[in-house]
Design an enzyme around this catalytic site. Structure first.
Site, short mmCIF file in Angstrom:
data_model
loop_
_atom_site.label_atom_id
_atom_site.label_comp_id
_atom_site.label_asym_id
_atom_site.label_seq_id
_atom_site.Cartn_x
_atom_site.Cartn_y
_atom_site.Cartn_z
N LEU A 65 0.82 -1.21 0.00
CA LEU A 65 0.00 0.00 0.00
C LEU A 65 0.86 1.26 0.00
O LEU A 65 0.33 2.37 0.10
CB LEU A 65 -0.94 0.00 1.21
N THR A 123 11.21 -3.53 0.65
CA THR A 123 10.46 -4.42 1.52
C THR A 123 10.99 -5.84 1.37
O THR A 123 12.00 -6.07 0.69
CB THR A 123 8.94 -4.26 1.24
N LYS A 158 15.66 -6.23 2.32
CA LYS A 158 16.12 -5.21 3.27
C LYS A 158 17.60 -5.36 3.66
O LYS A 158 18.25 -4.38 3.97
CB LYS A 158 15.26 -5.23 4.54
N ASP A 163 11.96 1.74 9.80
CA ASP A 163 11.10 0.74 10.44
C ASP A 163 11.19 0.79 11.96
O ASP A 163 10.18 0.68 12.65
CB ASP A 163 11.49 -0.68 9.98
N GLY A 171 8.93 -14.97 14.48
CA GLY A 171 9.49 -14.59 13.19
C GLY A 171 10.88 -14.01 13.33
O GLY A 171 11.27 -13.58 14.42
N ASN A 178 11.41 -18.81 15.67
CA ASN A 178 11.20 -18.77 14.22
C ASN A 178 11.12 -20.19 13.68
O ASN A 178 11.75 -21.09 14.22
CB ASN A 178 12.37 -18.03 13.55
N LYS A 207 17.75 -18.90 11.09
CA LYS A 207 17.50 -17.48 10.88
C LYS A 207 17.44 -16.72 12.21
O LYS A 207 17.87 -15.58 12.32
CB LYS A 207 16.17 -17.30 10.14
N TYR A 247 -1.37 -5.80 8.55
CA TYR A 247 -2.48 -4.85 8.71
C TYR A 247 -3.58 -5.08 7.68
O TYR A 247 -4.59 -4.38 7.67
CB TYR A 247 -2.01 -3.39 8.68
#
Length: 273
Positions: free
Chosen positions: A23, A69, A73, A109, A133, A157, A162, A219
């Protein structure tokens, strides 16, 4: 020269893969119009080997700024000349531009998350935070939480490797196995689980008990199962919309020198359900 100055349309992009759900164009173009800026903001899906080219376009002035994004990143860093302190600490860049002939990478961020949490009036100072995550914005969230004085950050995660990589940046991070649920005051879903209708994060809400903050980076949908179930069990819930708006606001300010307003109209614009 005067005539041409008016014709020059500045060009901005958000890059990622996938990108269709972003968005950012909607939000940035709204602010561009509102502030009478001669610019356009678009989205572009890239593969890893396209990054070099797109950064070259910033170098040669074809593109004026880029938002980055998932999953680029960290990958963009090797093409950048200079990093802001937040970008350097998190090893994560979401905003790129050219300054004094150098390509500069910023991370908005971390501040975006901090501003969003402050807006909820939830005080994370001294709290135990559990993060699900390890990709995308997670290093930025950790930086913000540390800045706000959390007492402990526990992370889980699906791919443990990771998570361990994040421990190299933040040594006091506690890593636990996927599916294990520690004691916490606040839980953050920073995975993509919840984007799809049937996604479920296995949590025993009854055992977890009420009065905790459940935060979802997602969102759209505005209420994932993770959040709606948490609410049923008497918890405070928050989705990632405000964080998204704040990180965009800070990027806009870096590029245009104007701090655009975030109001109910903006947040309505981001209700994409």
């Amino acid at each position: 020269k005067g005539i041409f100055e008016h014709v020059m349309i500045k060009k901005y992009l958000v890059i990622g893969n996938p990108i269709e759900h972003s968005l950012s164009p909607k939000l940035h173009n709204y602010w561009i119009k509102k502030n009478n800026i001669n610019a356009v903001y678009e989205k572009k899906q890239l593969k890893e080997n396209d990054i070099n080219n797109i950064i070259s376009e910033v170098r040669n002035g074809k593109i004026d700024g880029i938002n980055v994004t998932v999953p680029f990143k960290k990958l963009v860093i090797s093409f950048i000349d200079k990093l802001s302190s937040e970008a350097n600490e998190t090893q994560s860049v979401n905003t790129i531009c050219k300054e004094n002939n150098k390509i500069v990478g910023y991370n908005t961020d971390a501040s975006g998350f901090e501003l969003a949490i402050r807006k909820t009036n939830y005080d994370v100072k001294g709290k135990k935070v559990f993060i699900l995550g390890a990709g995308g914005v997670v290093p930025s969230i950790i930086l913000a939480l540390k800045k706000m004085g959390t007492s402990k950050i526990i992370l889980s995660n699906r791919t443990k490797k990771k998570a361990e990589a994040l421990k190299k940046i933040y040594s006091d991070l506690e890593i636990i196995d996927w599916g294990e649920i520690p004691d916490f005051n606040m839980i953050i879903n920073a995975t993509s689980l919840g984007l799809k209708e049937d996604d479920e994060i296995k949590l025993n809400y009854a055992d977890i008990g009420p009065n905790k903050l459940f935060y979802d980076i997602i969102y759209s949908p505005s209420k994932t199962k993770f959040l709606s179930k948490a609410k049923q069990f008497g918890n405070q819930i928050e989705n990632g919309k405000t964080m998204f708006a704040y990180q965009a606001q800070l990027a806009f300010e870096i590029w245009h020198g104007i701090k655009p307003t975030i109001d109910t109209k903006i947040l309505k614009l981001l209700d994409n359900d």
